[in-house]
Design an enzyme around this catalytic site. Structure first.
Site, mmCIF file in Angstrom:
data_model
loop_
_atom_site.group_PDB
_atom_site.id
_atom_site.type_symbol
_atom_site.label_atom_id
_atom_site.label_comp_id
_atom_site.label_asym_id
_atom_site.label_seq_id
_atom_site.Cartn_x
_atom_site.Cartn_y
_atom_site.Cartn_z
ATOM 1 N N LYS A 287 53.110 30.651 46.089
ATOM 2 C CA LYS A 287 54.190 31.195 46.493
ATOM 3 C C LYS A 287 54.482 31.643 47.952
ATOM 4 O O LYS A 287 53.190 32.706 48.455
ATOM 5 C CB LYS A 287 54.086 32.552 46.333
ATOM 6 C CG LYS A 287 55.071 33.490 45.813
ATOM 7 C CD LYS A 287 55.026 34.977 44.349
ATOM 8 C CE LYS A 287 56.010 36.146 44.797
ATOM 9 N NZ LYS A 287 56.012 36.824 43.775
ATOM 10 N N CYS B 169 8.080 34.463 45.084
ATOM 11 C CA CYS B 169 9.882 34.924 45.032
ATOM 12 C C CYS B 169 10.044 35.068 46.029
ATOM 13 O O CYS B 169 10.944 35.040 47.518
ATOM 14 C CB CYS B 169 9.392 36.069 44.572
ATOM 15 S SG CYS B 169 9.325 36.381 42.788
ATOM 16 N N LYS C 233 18.296 40.362 40.941
ATOM 17 C CA LYS C 233 17.019 40.618 41.873
ATOM 18 C C LYS C 233 16.793 40.001 43.025
ATOM 19 O O LYS C 233 17.321 39.078 43.578
ATOM 20 C CB LYS C 233 15.706 39.828 41.128
ATOM 21 C CG LYS C 233 14.742 39.416 41.956
ATOM 22 C CD LYS C 233 13.682 39.071 41.281
ATOM 23 C CE LYS C 233 12.525 38.843 41.881
ATOM 24 N NZ LYS C 233 11.195 37.768 41.224
ATOM 25 N N HIS D 80 14.754 41.718 46.123
ATOM 26 C CA HIS D 80 12.696 40.568 47.006
ATOM 27 C C HIS D 80 12.435 40.607 47.725
ATOM 28 O O HIS D 80 12.131 39.966 47.963
ATOM 29 C CB HIS D 80 11.997 40.075 45.508
ATOM 30 C CG HIS D 80 10.984 40.174 44.901
ATOM 31 N ND1 HIS D 80 9.819 39.526 44.144
ATOM 32 C CD2 HIS D 80 10.034 41.151 46.300
ATOM 33 C CE1 HIS D 80 9.021 39.268 44.305
ATOM 34 N NE2 HIS D 80 8.450 40.631 45.496
ATOM 35 N N HIS E 186 10.917 34.921 34.180
ATOM 36 C CA HIS E 186 9.701 35.789 35.025
ATOM 37 C C HIS E 186 8.924 37.096 34.127
ATOM 38 O O HIS E 186 9.771 37.627 33.363
ATOM 39 C CB HIS E 186 10.268 36.345 36.244
ATOM 40 C CG HIS E 186 9.300 37.395 37.114
ATOM 41 N ND1 HIS E 186 8.032 37.749 36.786
ATOM 42 C CD2 HIS E 186 9.413 36.422 38.404
ATOM 43 C CE1 HIS E 186 7.630 38.032 38.366
ATOM 44 N NE2 HIS E 186 8.096 37.095 39.525
#
Length: 519
Positions: A305, A37, A97, A99, A250
């Protein structure tokens, strides 16, 4: 490729992800920079290998950040894609997440926090090691060794107590006390990390504020999705980037109750199918956004615009319906204008057309009826306030429509299609002046993305000269007029304020007074 998709679909039902694949480009050799990770996320955010930012571990033990109480994280001097896009005016949100660390030197310094890496909003968890529903997946052998070490420490204390209590030989009580204290501290230190990991690490945070500790895992997916949809709704009319970092798929594979047992493949399949459902909700929210412009979606046209003479702000639908007079289904590609309504209605109604002024509109009834093949509008001038920005030339007996921009608004942030800072673009001052002007052939390039020049358009110089002559002639027809947008005209005047009731206590509801009575 089809076989690969079919095999995946046979494992889990993922219609939304399958649709994403069928509508997009599939990268069959797409790789993460690491199989863990923390280093993988560091590479994802910074665009280079994790070893370059110190996010590669020399130890087998510490492959990823394990504790919020640790002092490691993505260095603050690293440049993430969030920082790059900040300078382009994007609102960056990270939901899910992280991490990549939290604090450096004190509990609240939050030096590694997503907001310190230029995300404007964070809602989610800081670690994925929330193991309230199962055993921690990492450091298994280390925990076994720690338990063995604790047992051996207890055995040593027992061996010290036996001779003391049996009066075999003298063991000072201080030795026993300090040995017990050390054993207790040793056990407390490591068990507080592993034994209470859910309470320490499972933290739900909004920006810098902890809002759940420990996090309620069974509800977190719904909370994250709710925040993501709210973020999209909040910034749907401005440039934004939402990094939705799924907790799926996970361990511990927590799914909402309605997805439990939903698939044929246990908790993993349930988690995959819940993720597919969440992807669908986010895509639905994105699909409801009306393009990237302020206001409605302008299709192929640039601008909108308050954005000078770009097509997106001036090209509008035009429909004339008159049964038995106008042919149904007829399509006219000639240049026309809303200014045509006045003279056309004057002609139809038999009105006396004023002769004491220059009228920019033209009677287009012959064009509508098919009695004429071309509009009388050879040139149309597009103003921003009192400033002429753009001129359009529809050549007679030719399908070519030239358009030249002398001034264009500065879109902010650069590269977008609007002035997101102010909402309405400037007509002068903070604009771009073009010399030579920008020339487009909008009959071939309605999106105005390919400026022409003498190198790629042999008629460039002659077209510009024709435009300048038309502008000179047009300017010769202008006369001064009272400014209705002067400062005095624009300030509020209480004596002109419409009021129902007694000023300044204005207010009434007269709807009931005019309701029809029942028969």
């Amino acid at each position: 490729l089809e076989t690969h998709l079919l095999n995946f679909s046979s494992i889990c039902s993922t219609p939304i992800i399958d649709r994403l694949a069928s509508e997009g480009v599939m990268l069959m050799q797409h790789l993460a920079a690491a199989s863990m990770c923390t280093p993988s996320r560091a590479a994802f955010l910074t665009g280079w290998y994790p070893i370059r930012s110190g996010m590669g571990s020399p130890y087998n033990l510490n492959c990823a950040l394990m504790w919020l109480g640790g002092s490691g994280g993505l260095p603050t001097n690293e440049t993430t894609f969030a920082e790059l896009l900040q300078h382009c005016g994007y609102h960056m949100g990270l939901i899910g997440k992280w991490h990549l660390g939290l604090s450096c030197a004190s509990r609240n310094d939050h030096c590694y926090h997503p907001l310190n890496h230029v995300f404007h909003y964070f809602y989610g968890i800081l670690l994925s090691d929330c193991q309230g529903s199962g055993k921690p997946e990492l450091h298994r052998w280390l925990r076994i060794k720690l338990w063995i070490s604790t047992a051996l420490t207890g055995l040593v204390l027992l061996l010290l107590l036996i001779p003391k209590l049996a009066c075999w030989f003298l063991v000072p009580w201080k030795v026993i006390f300090f040995s017990t204290l050390l054993a207790f501290l040793f056990f407390s230190f490591w068990y507080s990390s592993y034994g209470f990991s859910q309470r320490w690490n499972c933290i739900l945070m909004r920006n810098h504020e902890i809002i759940q500790q420990p996090m309620k895992e069974e509800k977190v997916a719904s909370l994250l999705l709710k925040e993501a949809l709210a973020f999209i709704e909040r910034y749907k009319r401005e440039p934004f980037l939402l990094f939705f970092s799924f907790l799926h798929v996970h361990t511990p594979l927590i799914s909402k109750e309605k997805f439990v047992g939903h698939s044929k493949y246990g908790r993993y399949g349930d988690n995959v199918e819940e993720m597919d459902w969440m992807v669908g909700k986010i895509l639905d929210a994105l699909d409801r956004i009306p393009g990237t412009q302020l206001g409605s979606w302008n299709g192929v046209y640039k601008g909108g615009k308050g954005m000078g003479g770009w097509e997106g702000g001036i090209s509008v639908p035009g429909i004339f319906r008159w049964p038995m007079v106008l042919e149904a289904g007829r399509v006219i590609s000639e240049s026309t204008s809303l200014m045509n309504i006045y003279p056309t209605l004057s002609y139809i109604g038999g009105g006396i057309f004023p002769q004491d002024r220059v009228t920019d509109g033209q009677n287009i009834m012959p064009l509508l009826e098919g009695r004429a093949s071309h509009s009388h509008h050879e040139f149309l001038f597009h103003y921003c306030g009192v400033y002429l920005h753009t001129v359009r030339w529809h050549q007679k007996d030719c399908a070519t429509v030239w358009k030249v921009h002398y001034v264009t608004p500065k879109f902010y942030p650069e590269g977008t299609g609007a002035c997101y800072g102010s909402g309405i673009c400037s007509c002068s001052g903070d604009v771009m002046y073009h010399d030579p002007p920008l020339l487009f052939d909008i009959s071939r390039d309605p999106s105005e993305v390919i400026p022409l020049n003498p190198d790629n358009e042999p008629l460039f110089d002659s077209v510009i000269k024709k435009m300048e002559a038309a502008i000179k002639e047009h300017h010769g027809t202008l006369t001064p007029a009272p400014q209705q947008f002067s400062v005095f005209s624009m300030i509020w005047k209480p004596w002109l304020q419409p009021c129902c009731g007694t000023f300044p206590f204005c207010g009434c509801d007269k709807e009931d007074d005019i309701l029809p009575t029942a028969p």
